[in-house]
Design a protein around this motif. Structure first.
Motif, PDB file in Angstrom:
ATOM      1  N   GLU A 103       0.816  -1.225   0.000  1.00  0.00           N
ATOM      2  CA  GLU A 103       0.000   0.000   0.000  1.00  0.00           C
ATOM      3  C   GLU A 103       0.843   1.266   0.000  1.00  0.00           C
ATOM      4  O   GLU A 103       0.326   2.343  -0.302  1.00  0.00           O
ATOM      5  N   VAL A 104       2.135   1.136   0.334  1.00  0.00           N
ATOM      6  CA  VAL A 104       3.044   2.278   0.236  1.00  0.00           C
ATOM      7  C   VAL A 104       3.525   2.401  -1.212  1.00  0.00           C
ATOM      8  O   VAL A 104       4.314   1.596  -1.676  1.00  0.00           O
ATOM      9  N   LEU A 105       3.021   3.384  -1.913  1.00  0.00           N
ATOM     10  CA  LEU A 105       3.390   3.550  -3.320  1.00  0.00           C
ATOM     11  C   LEU A 105       4.639   4.399  -3.474  1.00  0.00           C
ATOM     12  O   LEU A 105       5.412   4.208  -4.401  1.00  0.00           O
ATOM     13  N   GLU A 106       4.816   5.344  -2.552  1.00  0.00           N
ATOM     14  CA  GLU A 106       6.017   6.170  -2.600  1.00  0.00           C
ATOM     15  C   GLU A 106       6.534   6.462  -1.213  1.00  0.00           C
ATOM     16  O   GLU A 106       5.759   6.558  -0.254  1.00  0.00           O
ATOM     17  N   ALA A 107       7.835   6.614  -1.119  1.00  0.00           N
ATOM     18  CA  ALA A 107       8.458   6.986   0.145  1.00  0.00           C
ATOM     19  C   ALA A 107       9.711   7.795  -0.167  1.00  0.00           C
ATOM     20  O   ALA A 107      10.550   7.372  -0.969  1.00  0.00           O
ATOM     21  N   HIS A 108       9.792   8.967   0.441  1.00  0.00           N
ATOM     22  CA  HIS A 108      10.948   9.833   0.237  1.00  0.00           C
ATOM     23  C   HIS A 108      11.539  10.250   1.572  1.00  0.00           C
ATOM     24  O   HIS A 108      10.801  10.529   2.512  1.00  0.00           O
ATOM     25  N   ARG A 109      12.855  10.321   1.610  1.00  0.00           N
ATOM     26  CA  ARG A 109      13.538  10.936   2.740  1.00  0.00           C
ATOM     27  C   ARG A 109      13.720  12.407   2.412  1.00  0.00           C
ATOM     28  O   ARG A 109      14.123  12.750   1.296  1.00  0.00           O
ATOM     29  N   LEU A 110      13.362  13.272   3.365  1.00  0.00           N
ATOM     30  CA  LEU A 110      13.291  14.699   3.072  1.00  0.00           C
ATOM     31  C   LEU A 110      14.399  15.494   3.748  1.00  0.00           C
ATOM     32  O   LEU A 110      14.981  15.054   4.741  1.00  0.00           O
ATOM     33  N   ALA A 111      14.633  16.673   3.201  1.00  0.00           N
ATOM     34  CA  ALA A 111      15.417  17.692   3.895  1.00  0.00           C
ATOM     35  C   ALA A 111      14.454  18.473   4.773  1.00  0.00           C
ATOM     36  O   ALA A 111      13.288  18.608   4.447  1.00  0.00           O
ATOM     37  N   GLY A 112      14.943  18.999   5.907  1.00  0.00           N
ATOM     38  CA  GLY A 112      14.073  19.848   6.718  1.00  0.00           C
ATOM     39  C   GLY A 112      13.528  19.148   7.933  1.00  0.00           C
ATOM     40  O   GLY A 112      13.966  18.048   8.280  1.00  0.00           O
TER      41      GLY A 112
END
Lengths: 153, 153
Positions: free
Chosen positions: A95-104
């Motif tokens: 069910e997780v279609l996208e995952a990003h590690r972010l800045a901030g």
DNA sequence: ACTGAAACGCCACGCCT
DNA sequence: AGGCGTGGCGTTTCAGT
């Protein structure tokens, strides 16, 4: 690693993105070339990894996946072991279609597609039971205004 | 509107999502059926709109699109005319890959793919000059941990 | 690199069971 | 509704320019 792509390559990619079931002749006509060179260019771009996958896009609602959430995650853990656990969990969950590690100050964002709010809650409960998470905000999509996989080439 | 899909239909969809270039015979073998019924099922799912599009997925970085932003938008405007303007702007901009209207205090979320931070700024300037927006937060992706178009069927 | 042609494979259908 | 057969199209390859 970046591949040199000329104007014809880009036109071919634009066509394939819109409709990958077109015949070589059709594409060739549209980009102003002919069958064989188009075929060779496509093969090269496949080998170079520019073209990753040939797939079909499905209607999520028709499949009963009627809820879409964006999940903003803050964590206090930043060790390698925690990251590895977190990553495995995401990869294992369809069910997780996208995952990003972010800045901030927000550490991660997920895009999650599920049948309904209840299904999201199961996912959420499973996630926080598997990895320690400091803070979670779920944004519920009311309406998909735009959704495309077509990259501007 | 929802179509009835049995186990075989779902297996076919799973196969097509992973690789749409497989031959009917290959798919038939994998799902435990044969060519004709598989072909008929695919045709029906296409007609029903369950299968939307046949496309290729490209490597964004190979195309020089190295930056991905999630943009959280709050607005004070909620009139029909403003929404229409906002929507047209989003549709016209190829760097906007996704746009959702949200429930809660954040009104919209966008996913934007561009070459670099400078290109994002051009987009941002263009956006706020075209429609009045109260508050914008941009989340910069440092790493794409997962990205799939494969829906769990 | 593109052209033309040739060989093969697969698809899209119709007919039959 | 699934199995079989076939004509035609599309893909893939190769020699030639």
């Amino acid at each position: 690693m970046s591949v040199r792509l000329d104007a014809t390559d880009r036109k071919i990619l634009a066509e394939l993105q819109v409709d990958a079931s077109q015949s070589l002749d059709e594409i060739a006509k549209k980009v102003g070339s002919s069958k064989t060179p188009v075929w060779n260019r496509i093969r090269k771009m496949r080998e170079a990894g520019v073209i990753r996958q040939n797939t079909v896009l499905l209607d999520a609602e028709a499949l009963g996946l009627e809820a879409c959430f964006f999940v903003l995650i803050r964590t206090s853990e930043h060790e390698a072991e925690w990251q590895q656990r977190f990553l495995s969990t995401l990869r294992a969950r369809p069910e997780v279609l996208e995952a990003h590690r972010l800045a901030g100050d927000i550490d991660y964002i997920l895009k999650v597609r599920v049948a309904n709010a209840r299904a999201y809650d199961s996912f959420y409960q499973a996630l926080i039971s598997e990895v320690k998470i400091h803070n979670v905000t779920a944004l519920l999509s009311m309406e998909e205004l735009k959704a495309t996989t077509v990259l501007p080439v």
